[in-house]
Design a protein around this motif. Structure first.
Motif, mmCIF file in Angstrom:
data_model
loop_
_atom_site.group_PDB
_atom_site.id
_atom_site.type_symbol
_atom_site.label_atom_id
_atom_site.label_comp_id
_atom_site.label_asym_id
_atom_site.label_seq_id
_atom_site.Cartn_x
_atom_site.Cartn_y
_atom_site.Cartn_z
ATOM 1 N N GLU A 57 -3.930 -2.548 2.572
ATOM 2 C CA GLU A 57 -3.078 -1.928 1.551
ATOM 3 C C GLU A 57 -3.041 -0.407 1.675
ATOM 4 O OE1 GLU A 57 -4.706 -1.800 -2.536
ATOM 5 O OE2 GLU A 57 -6.424 -2.898 -1.710
ATOM 6 N N LEU A 70 -12.899 2.584 -5.483
ATOM 7 C CA LEU A 70 -12.069 1.378 -5.494
ATOM 8 C C LEU A 70 -12.146 0.675 -6.844
ATOM 9 C CD1 LEU A 70 -12.887 0.085 -1.921
ATOM 10 C CD2 LEU A 70 -10.588 0.639 -2.758
ATOM 11 N N ALA A 71 -13.328 0.641 -7.444
ATOM 12 C CA ALA A 71 -13.468 0.016 -8.759
ATOM 13 C C ALA A 71 -12.664 0.776 -9.808
ATOM 14 C CB ALA A 71 -14.941 -0.045 -9.155
ATOM 15 N N ARG A 73 -9.995 2.628 -9.188
ATOM 16 C CA ARG A 73 -8.586 2.366 -8.879
ATOM 17 C C ARG A 73 -8.160 1.010 -9.433
ATOM 18 N NH1 ARG A 73 -5.989 0.144 -4.237
ATOM 19 N NH2 ARG A 73 -7.725 -1.327 -4.419
ATOM 20 N N ASP A 74 -9.012 0.001 -9.273
ATOM 21 C CA ASP A 74 -8.683 -1.334 -9.770
ATOM 22 C C ASP A 74 -8.577 -1.353 -11.292
ATOM 23 O OD1 ASP A 74 -8.652 -2.221 -7.174
ATOM 24 O OD2 ASP A 74 -10.636 -3.164 -7.254
ATOM 25 N N ARG A 77 -5.249 0.092 -12.174
ATOM 26 C CA ARG A 77 -4.181 -0.878 -11.904
ATOM 27 C C ARG A 77 -4.100 -1.923 -13.013
ATOM 28 N NH1 ARG A 77 -3.959 -2.752 -5.559
ATOM 29 N NH2 ARG A 77 -2.799 -0.941 -4.771
ATOM 30 N N ALA A 78 -5.256 -2.410 -13.442
ATOM 31 C CA ALA A 78 -5.266 -3.406 -14.517
ATOM 32 C C ALA A 78 -4.720 -2.806 -15.806
ATOM 33 C CB ALA A 78 -6.686 -3.929 -14.724
#
Length: 350
Positions: A57, A70-71, A73-74, A77-78
């Motif tokens: 990605e 990354l956590a 970023r996730d 996104r959520a």
């Protein structure tokens, strides 16, 4: 600029300061061993000690990305998914900007927190919307709650500023416990944001300013750190010069600002906060949503809460500001709140 690097002796002296309590004396040998590991991390600049390959990605799938980034970023996104979900009721974020709290040195809660509770109650009573209070006083009263200062990567090149911020945590420098990775999703999920803050020396409170600066990545920040291979300034400059679209990650939300003072500065602080939010392409929720007032004007600080108790008009104005925001959020969700000029192309990207 002069190098900030420390030698081993000074590093370990500073590192051991957190163990000044005599209760740690019996663990001196163990602390020395831990300090040696910390020194090794510092010398070898292990900013993000736990990483994984970025994956397909990202622009560079083989780049090692921090699992903590990354956590974060996730989580963003959520939160964006919840913001966009029209089947869910919109949410409102209310920010208590005061650093004062009865749980530490000041010995009593702030007026800002009391007003934030009034705002929350007004929204619940009149609109039955969910609102969350982000209490920034926690940076002064809660263990492990910090908002580290912005390092100003954006001023080097927009693409060097990652969304969310990748400057923290920096484990090699001991710059951990950064609260912003929890705060970013709160802003993203909210359809409306209300900031309630006192005036501190003609400016916002320290926690509000720290949060503001760290939100620079939400206004033009780069969502793919592999583009710049982390913090490669030369690469980031070239990316910006080749054409950067300055993504407005918080655009389309509504805001309310309430600033209260006791002597001077309330109007200027309210204006600066509103200007900042407008610049990020948030929209004011009407004239009643922006408020600056004085509570206990030139009166003793010792009786400031009593002054608030005796000024029901201020409390009602804050409740009205909250209701204006809630009404605007509902209208925006229903397509009735039109933002003039929102369809126009920006003449200047940044």
């Amino acid at each position: 600029m002069p190098s900030p690097r420390l030698d081993e002796k000074e590093f370990k002296r500073r590192y051991r300061q957190q163990f000044l309590d005599p209760a740690f004396s019996s663990l001196s040998v163990e602390i020395d061993r831990i300090a040696a590991v910390a020194w090794d991390a510092y010398v070898n600049s292990r900013k993000a000690p736990v990483t994984r390959k970025a994956g397909d990605e990202f622009n560079d799938p083989s780049y090692d990305l921090s699992v903590e980034w990354l956590a974060a970023r996730d989580a963003i996104r959520a939160a964006q998914g919840r913001f966009e979900d029209l089947a869910r009721a919109p949410s409102i974020l209310i920010i208590n900007g005061s650093s004062r709290s009865e749980h530490t040195c000041p010995g009593e809660m702030s007026k800002s927190f009391r007003l934030a509770e009034q705002a929350k109650d007004a929204i619940a009573e009149n609109f039955r919307l969910h609102s969350t209070i982000l209490d920034l006083s926690r940076v002064t009263s809660e263990f492990g709650r910090q908002i580290h200062p912005c390092k100003a990567c954006f001023s080097t090149a927009a693409a060097l500023c990652h969304w969310p911020c990748s400057c923290y945590p920096n484990h090699s420098l001991g710059q951990v416990h950064d609260w912003m990775n929890d705060i970013y999703p709160m802003w993203v999920e909210a359809a409306g944001v209300m900031i309630i803050t006192p005036v501190n020396w003609y400016a916002t409170s320290s926690p509000v300013k720290l949060m503001m600066d760290r939100l620079v990545c939400a206004d033009g920040g780069n969502p793919d750190p592999t583009l710049t291979h982390g913090k490669d300034a030369a690469r980031a400059k070239q990316i910006e010069l080749d054409g950067w679209d300055y993504p407005r990650h918080l655009a389309g939300r509504l805001f309310s600002v309430v600033v209260h003072g006791d002597v001077e500065g309330a109007e200027n602080v309210r204006r600066s906060l509103s200007d900042w939010l407008r610049f990020m392409r948030l929209t004011p929720a009407g004239p009643r949503a922006e408020l600056d007032r004085y509570i206990g004007y030139w009166k003793p600080y010792a009786t400031s809460h009593e002054e608030l108790d005796h000024d029901p008009a201020v409390i009602e104005e804050v409740r009205n500001a909250a209701c204006s925001l809630a009404e605007g959020v509902i209208s925006l969700r229903a397509g009735r709140f039109q933002i003039p000029g929102s369809h126009l192309t920006e003449a200047r990207s940044k």
